[in-house]
Design an enzyme around this catalytic site. Structure first.
Site, short mmCIF file in Angstrom:
data_model
loop_
_atom_site.label_atom_id
_atom_site.label_comp_id
_atom_site.label_asym_id
_atom_site.label_seq_id
_atom_site.Cartn_x
_atom_site.Cartn_y
_atom_site.Cartn_z
N ASP A 80 -105.71 -41.29 -58.96
CA ASP A 80 -106.85 -40.38 -58.89
C ASP A 80 -108.12 -41.08 -59.39
OD1 ASP A 80 -107.68 -37.54 -58.50
OD2 ASP A 80 -108.18 -37.66 -60.63
N HIS A 88 -107.48 -32.85 -49.63
CA HIS A 88 -107.68 -31.60 -50.36
C HIS A 88 -109.07 -31.47 -50.98
CE1 HIS A 88 -106.79 -34.63 -53.29
NE2 HIS A 88 -107.19 -33.82 -54.25
N GLU A 92 -107.73 -43.81 -55.06
CA GLU A 92 -108.86 -43.03 -54.54
C GLU A 92 -110.14 -43.74 -54.93
OE1 GLU A 92 -110.86 -38.57 -54.75
OE2 GLU A 92 -109.82 -39.37 -56.48
N ASP A 151 -98.95 -38.40 -57.59
CA ASP A 151 -100.33 -38.57 -58.01
C ASP A 151 -100.34 -39.01 -59.47
OD1 ASP A 151 -103.25 -38.03 -57.85
OD2 ASP A 151 -102.65 -36.67 -56.24
C1 GLC Z 1 -109.98 -36.42 -57.50
C2 GLC Z 1 -109.12 -35.34 -56.88
C3 GLC Z 1 -109.86 -34.04 -56.99
C4 GLC Z 1 -110.09 -33.74 -58.46
C5 GLC Z 1 -110.81 -34.89 -59.14
C6 GLC Z 1 -110.77 -34.77 -60.63
O1 GLC Z 1 -111.16 -36.61 -56.80
O2 GLC Z 1 -108.83 -35.69 -55.55
O3 GLC Z 1 -109.16 -32.99 -56.39
O4 GLC Z 1 -110.85 -32.58 -58.60
O5 GLC Z 1 -110.20 -36.13 -58.83
O6 GLC Z 1 -109.48 -35.02 -61.10
#
Ligand code: GLC
Length: 526
Positions: free
Chosen positions: A202, A331, A270, A100
């Site tokens: 992320d 998650h 993401e 990640d």
């Molecule tokens: C992404 C992650 C999540 C996290 C957020 C802030 O959405 O998947 O788990 O809380 O970023 O880093």
């Protein structure tokens, strides 16, 4: 021999490291725990790649998505040597390892932020987004945090606000400062040089914001396209706090960095966007992210029509030469077994593993682990604490390996796991399901092994075909395989013929002309 890159033909398994396997007995999973379970992943299950959520040094305000040092392993998870051992063991098994990468923000305990915060004229001041208060002392603009409250935190010491799109302990980095890009790329190279095969980026489209930090327009109603409640955050049109067009230049640079490595390194971002054109823009001219994650199935109602529509939209949006991706659980969202209903899990498995594209399977979904209800006042997740109902603890409970102490998650005599197991762990675990030839795990094994030997499933084209209401059907590889999925609790008559290669019932009475309730079939020409 396939000429496709590995990331198009593999299947990714997402591991939330706190919850996979605890070898030290502190109640929290660790890297040696992942190494210990690699044979399960590579051989028993049969996936080709793993993505591990953050394991870097972190105060754990957002369970690792608040990184205090991008080039370290948090002692809770092990050591850098444990990481190297894991990476070697992954490669020895012919698998790939994806880590990640969290570029949007660091922890407020990262040395860069500590320096940045120390004075207005510190050389790292501009590595984060600092602004004067508004004349009345309130935050500089109306941006709100995706976890609730203003996206700004006031710093008494220097009398300015810093931007924090998530928790106050996650300070947004200022990527408009070239020194930030240089430092972040250096840290990324630390892992690429060690041999990691790819990165999951992320909140990839959040990184570049409006340089003028203009107010977001306020909405009068919650948009219909929103599937997950983010409270006040949903009441703004997020024109300026994310998604700036300059993201594209950044991802071209990221891609150039990845492409400078041999063998090929991979990126998957993401990107939570429901506007398909904007979503697909992150492929660039196939020179930005290798893939944006596609979350449309994860947020879909469980009907043949809805799923079919979403697959059609993805297939239409992916640029020529691009590759789709699919995911059903992760998650951040409630467990699919609870969201869709356990009776639908076999068809969900077949759907995920037969569509054209890269599938990502979330740990435990191969057992249909349900969402664990954890009341708002007991939530450890910062999102769950700030917005009741939004808590993510319930999908992060420990992996259930067998019916020994703590489901085999931790050794005998260990501390209680950081989150409780689900109530049915004594019956729902890997060991139990391996014994049962018709379990969901057995189905995943069958599908993964079929896919592994099927060039058609790995690379063939996708075409939707006519099917009765309640059934979603498509072919792969110019009709070489037909996949028919019954989303209903009733038997459906199909007009198909051929030979059933896999039935989700895992029995030998399946027929290509009939779909039993919630049955999925892979049909080969007869
Ligand atoms: C992404 C992650 C999540 C996290 C957020 C802030 O959405 O998947 O788990 O809380 O970023 O880093």
């Amino acid at each position: 021999m396939s000429t496709q890159p590995w990331w198009q033909t593999t299947v990714v398994y997402q591991i939330y490291p706190r919850s996979f396997r605890d070898t030290t007995g502190n109640g929290i999973g660790d890297l040696p725990g992942i190494t210990e379970k690699l044979d399960y992943l590579a051989t028993t299950l049969g996936v080709g790649a793993i993505w591990i959520s953050p394991f870097y040094k972190s105060p754990m305000a957002d369970f690792g998505y608040d990184v205090a040092d991008y080039t370290s392993v948090d002692p809770m998870f092990g050591t850098i040597n444990d990481f190297d051992v894991l990476l070697d063991a992954v490669h020895e098994r012919g698998m790939k390892l994806i880590i990640d990468w969290v570029p949007n923000h660091s922890s407020d305990e990262h040395p860069w932020f500590i320096e940045s915060r120390s004075s207005r004229d510190n050389p790292k001041r501009d590595w984060y987004v600092w602004r004067e208060p508004s004349p009345d002392g309130s935050p500089p603009n109306n941006w709100v945090s995706s976890f609730g409250g203003p996206a700004w935190n006031y710093d008494d010491h220097t009398g300015q606000y810093y931007l924090c799109t998530f928790t106050k302990k996650q300070a947004d980095l200022n990527w408009r400062n070239p020194e930030v890009q240089e430092a972040m790329f250096d840290d990324l190279m630390f892992w690429l040089d060690r041999g990691v095969d790819g990165i999951r980026v992320d909140v990839a489209h959040y990184v570049m914001k409006d340089p003028r930090l203009r107010d977001n327009p306020r909405l009068t109603a919650r948009p219909m396209t929103i599937t997950k409640d983010h409270g006040e955050y949903d009441m703004f049109e997020h024109l300026y706090d994310k998604g700036h067009v300059d993201n594209h230049a950044l991802y071209r640079d990221v891609r150039a960095l990845l492409d400078s490595y041999q063998p090929e390194r991979f990126s998957i971002g993401e990107i939570h966007l429901s506007d398909w054109e904007e979503w697909a823009s992150y492929y660039g001219d196939l020179d930005e992210l290798h893939l944006p994650f596609n979350f449309s199935l994860l947020h879909s109602p469980w009907t043949a029509a809805d799923i079919g529509e979403r697959v059609a939209a993805v297939e239409a949006a992916v640029p020529a030469g691009g590759w789709p991706s699919y995911v059903l659980g992760n998650h951040d969202d409630s467990r699919i077994a609870t969201r869709f209903g356990e009776q639908h899990m076999p068809v969900a498995a077949m759907l995920l593993l037969t569509l054209r594209g890269l599938p990502t399977l979330y740990y435990g979904d191969e057992l249909a682990i349900p969402e664990r209800f954890i009341p708002a006042e007991e939530q450890l997740d910062p999102h769950g604490r700030s917005l009741p109902g939004a808590g993510r603890d319930g999908c992060r409970t420990p992996m259930q390996w067998d019916n020994s102490h703590n489901g085999g998650f931790s050794p005998h005599g260990a501390a209680a796991p950081w989150l409780p197991l689900t109530d049915d762990w004594q019956d729902r675990n890997v060991a139990e399901q391996l014994e049962d030839p018709q379990s969901l795990l057995s189905l995943y094994r069958t599908l993964l092994s079929y896919r592994d030997s099927s060039a058609v499933l790995q690379s063939g084209d996708y075409r939707e075909v006519d099917a009765p209401d309640g059934c979603f059907a498509f072919t792969r590889g110019e009709g070489s395989l037909t996949i028919a999925l019954n989303f209903t609790d009733v038997t459906l008559e199909l007009g198909f013929s051929g030979k059933v290669a896999v039935t989700t019932y895992l029995d030998d009475v399946a027929a290509p002309g009939v779909l039993r309730p919630n049955e999925g079939l892979i049909i080969e020409p007869g």
